[in-house]
Design a protein around this motif. Structure first.
Motif, PDB file in Angstrom:
ATOM      1  N   GLN A  96     -60.362   0.539  70.097  1.00 14.92           N
ATOM      2  CA  GLN A  96     -59.961  -0.589  69.269  1.00 14.92           C
ATOM      3  C   GLN A  96     -60.800  -1.805  69.624  1.00 14.92           C
ATOM      4  N   PHE A  97     -60.828  -2.782  68.707  1.00 19.84           N
ATOM      5  CA  PHE A  97     -61.590  -3.995  68.959  1.00 19.84           C
ATOM      6  C   PHE A  97     -60.925  -5.174  68.278  1.00 19.84           C
ATOM      7  N   GLN A  98     -61.315  -6.342  68.739  1.00 21.92           N
ATOM      8  CA  GLN A  98     -60.949  -7.605  68.096  1.00 21.92           C
ATOM      9  C   GLN A  98     -62.165  -8.512  68.177  1.00 21.92           C
ATOM     10  N   ARG A  99     -62.605  -9.012  67.057  1.00 24.94           N
ATOM     11  CA  ARG A  99     -63.771  -9.897  66.990  1.00 24.94           C
ATOM     12  C   ARG A  99     -63.315 -11.166  66.271  1.00 24.94           C
ATOM     13  N   SER A 100     -63.589 -12.333  66.876  1.00 27.02           N
ATOM     14  CA  SER A 100     -63.122 -13.617  66.338  1.00 27.02           C
ATOM     15  C   SER A 100     -64.284 -14.550  66.050  1.00 27.02           C
ATOM     16  N   PHE A 101     -64.132 -15.335  64.992  1.00 23.00           N
ATOM     17  CA  PHE A 101     -65.112 -16.346  64.609  1.00 23.00           C
ATOM     18  C   PHE A 101     -64.353 -17.624  64.264  1.00 23.00           C
ATOM     19  N   VAL A 102     -64.758 -18.755  64.831  1.00 21.90           N
ATOM     20  CA  VAL A 102     -64.149 -20.047  64.503  1.00 21.90           C
ATOM     21  C   VAL A 102     -64.850 -20.578  63.268  1.00 21.90           C
ATOM     22  N   LEU A 103     -64.070 -20.928  62.245  1.00 25.06           N
ATOM     23  CA  LEU A 103     -64.615 -21.435  60.991  1.00 25.06           C
ATOM     24  C   LEU A 103     -64.433 -22.942  60.916  1.00 25.06           C
ATOM     25  N   ALA A 104     -65.449 -23.615  60.442  1.00 28.57           N
ATOM     26  CA  ALA A 104     -65.368 -25.063  60.263  1.00 28.57           C
ATOM     27  C   ALA A 104     -64.407 -25.385  59.122  1.00 28.57           C
ATOM     28  N   GLU A 105     -63.915 -26.608  59.132  1.00 22.05           N
ATOM     29  CA  GLU A 105     -63.051 -27.058  58.047  1.00 22.05           C
ATOM     30  C   GLU A 105     -63.833 -26.985  56.742  1.00 22.05           C
ATOM     31  N   GLY A 106     -63.223 -26.438  55.723  1.00 21.33           N
ATOM     32  CA  GLY A 106     -63.888 -26.313  54.436  1.00 21.33           C
ATOM     33  C   GLY A 106     -64.585 -24.980  54.217  1.00 21.33           C
ATOM     34  N   VAL A 107     -64.596 -24.093  55.223  1.00 21.28           N
ATOM     35  CA  VAL A 107     -65.178 -22.768  55.043  1.00 21.28           C
ATOM     36  C   VAL A 107     -64.061 -21.830  54.591  1.00 21.28           C
ATOM     37  N   GLU A 108     -64.290 -21.196  53.446  1.00 18.66           N
ATOM     38  CA  GLU A 108     -63.293 -20.296  52.873  1.00 18.66           C
ATOM     39  C   GLU A 108     -63.766 -18.863  52.966  1.00 18.66           C
ATOM     40  N   TYR A 148     -68.735  -5.522  71.125  1.00 21.89           N
ATOM     41  CA  TYR A 148     -68.369  -4.392  70.277  1.00 21.89           C
ATOM     42  C   TYR A 148     -67.370  -4.851  69.244  1.00 21.89           C
ATOM     43  N   PRO A 149     -67.564  -4.541  68.011  1.00 19.22           N
ATOM     44  CA  PRO A 149     -68.735  -3.890  67.443  1.00 19.22           C
ATOM     45  C   PRO A 149     -69.867  -4.898  67.235  1.00 19.22           C
ATOM     46  N   PRO A 150     -71.101  -4.403  67.143  1.00 17.38           N
ATOM     47  CA  PRO A 150     -72.211  -5.324  66.887  1.00 17.38           C
ATOM     48  C   PRO A 150     -72.073  -5.946  65.499  1.00 17.38           C
ATOM     49  N   PHE A 151     -72.645  -7.130  65.334  1.00 16.77           N
ATOM     50  CA  PHE A 151     -72.502  -7.826  64.050  1.00 16.77           C
ATOM     51  C   PHE A 151     -73.741  -8.660  63.757  1.00 16.77           C
ATOM     52  N   LEU A 171     -70.223  -6.437  60.179  1.00 16.11           N
ATOM     53  CA  LEU A 171     -69.878  -5.716  61.401  1.00 16.11           C
ATOM     54  C   LEU A 171     -70.164  -4.233  61.210  1.00 16.11           C
ATOM     55  N   ALA A 172     -70.732  -3.598  62.242  1.00 16.33           N
ATOM     56  CA  ALA A 172     -70.972  -2.162  62.230  1.00 16.33           C
ATOM     57  C   ALA A 172     -69.686  -1.465  62.668  1.00 16.33           C
ATOM     58  N   VAL A 173     -68.990  -0.863  61.714  1.00  9.03           N
ATOM     59  CA  VAL A 173     -67.688  -0.260  61.992  1.00  9.03           C
ATOM     60  C   VAL A 173     -67.677   1.224  61.598  1.00  9.03           C
ATOM     61  N   ALA A 174     -68.742   1.928  61.939  1.00  6.19           N
ATOM     62  CA  ALA A 174     -68.820   3.358  61.630  1.00  6.19           C
ATOM     63  C   ALA A 174     -67.638   4.085  62.263  1.00  6.19           C
ATOM     64  N   GLY A 175     -67.042   4.978  61.500  1.00  5.75           N
ATOM     65  CA  GLY A 175     -65.901   5.738  61.994  1.00  5.75           C
ATOM     66  C   GLY A 175     -64.557   5.104  61.668  1.00  5.75           C
ATOM     67  N   PHE A 176     -64.556   3.845  61.235  1.00  7.12           N
ATOM     68  CA  PHE A 176     -63.320   3.169  60.857  1.00  7.12           C
ATOM     69  C   PHE A 176     -63.160   3.240  59.344  1.00  7.12           C
ATOM     70  N   SER A 177     -61.943   3.461  58.891  1.00  2.29           N
ATOM     71  CA  SER A 177     -61.648   3.392  57.465  1.00  2.29           C
ATOM     72  C   SER A 177     -61.086   2.009  57.152  1.00  2.29           C
ATOM     73  N   GLU A 178     -60.947   1.706  55.880  1.00  2.00           N
ATOM     74  CA  GLU A 178     -60.366   0.421  55.487  1.00  2.00           C
ATOM     75  C   GLU A 178     -58.962   0.254  56.069  1.00  2.00           C
ATOM     76  N   ALA A 179     -58.219   1.364  56.159  1.00  2.00           N
ATOM     77  CA  ALA A 179     -56.853   1.316  56.692  1.00  2.00           C
ATOM     78  C   ALA A 179     -56.826   1.026  58.185  1.00  2.00           C
ATOM     79  N   ASP A 180     -57.925   1.297  58.884  1.00  2.00           N
ATOM     80  CA  ASP A 180     -58.002   1.060  60.333  1.00  2.00           C
ATOM     81  C   ASP A 180     -58.338  -0.386  60.665  1.00  2.00           C
ATOM     82  N   LEU A 181     -58.703  -1.182  59.672  1.00  2.00           N
ATOM     83  CA  LEU A 181     -59.186  -2.547  59.897  1.00  2.00           C
ATOM     84  C   LEU A 181     -58.213  -3.568  59.333  1.00  2.00           C
ATOM     85  N   SER A 182     -58.138  -4.716  59.996  1.00  2.00           N
ATOM     86  CA  SER A 182     -57.367  -5.841  59.443  1.00  2.00           C
ATOM     87  C   SER A 182     -58.184  -7.114  59.639  1.00  2.00           C
ATOM     88  N   ILE A 183     -58.102  -7.990  58.644  1.00  2.00           N
ATOM     89  CA  ILE A 183     -58.807  -9.268  58.675  1.00  2.00           C
ATOM     90  C   ILE A 183     -57.770 -10.350  58.434  1.00  2.00           C
TER      91      ILE A 183
END
Length: 139
Positions: A93-105, A33-36, A50-62
């Motif tokens: 609430q949720f937390q979703r993490s992705f490991v990025l390779a070196e050089g991915v911006e 959760y959430p699906p992506f 990410l499917a974040v229905a019901g969340f506003s921009e203020a509810d999310l942090s990246i």
């Protein structure tokens, strides 16, 4: 037979940090959760949606923390004083993490129709050839 880890492989030097990132990513509670979706939009670009229905921009942090893209969502409870006959839409609430390779911006993050799109670009590193001189040891 013992399992050889990435950091212990004799030809893979200095990859211990990558191994730690992968272990940390596996432990961060990615429970589905959430699906992506992850799509490749060109040879060097990707989009995470990410499917974040019901969340506003203020509810999310990246955030980007040690080559790990972390998306968090926390809704404010607006249901005070409401009496629900059925409550099927969870405000969790949720937390979703992705490991990025070196050089991915990380590029733009766009919210559209209940979907959060995050664009990623892989930057090609410069090819550097370095000649190492050999010194004569003490005899």
């Amino acid at each position: 037979m013992t399992k050889m880890t990435l950091g212990a492989h004799p030809y893979m030097l200095g990859f211990e940090q990558l191994e730690r990132l992968l272990e940390r990513s596996a432990k961060t509670g990615n429970d589905g959760y959430p699906p992506f979706n992850i799509e490749q939009t060109s040879d060097r670009s990707y989009r995470i949606t990410l499917a974040v229905a019901g969340f506003s921009e203020a509810d999310l942090s990246i955030t980007l923390e040690d080559s790990q893209l972390v998306i968090r969502g926390r809704q404010t409870e607006e249901g005070e004083g409401r009496q629900y006959l059925h409550r099927g839409i969870a405000a969790r609430q949720f937390q979703r993490s992705f490991v990025l390779a070196e050089g991915v911006e990380v590029g733009d993050a766009i919210m559209e129709n209940g979907l959060l799109h995050i664009d990623l670009t892989r930057v090609e590193p410069e090819k550097i050839v370095q000649t190492i001189s050999i010194k004569k040891g003490a005899s």
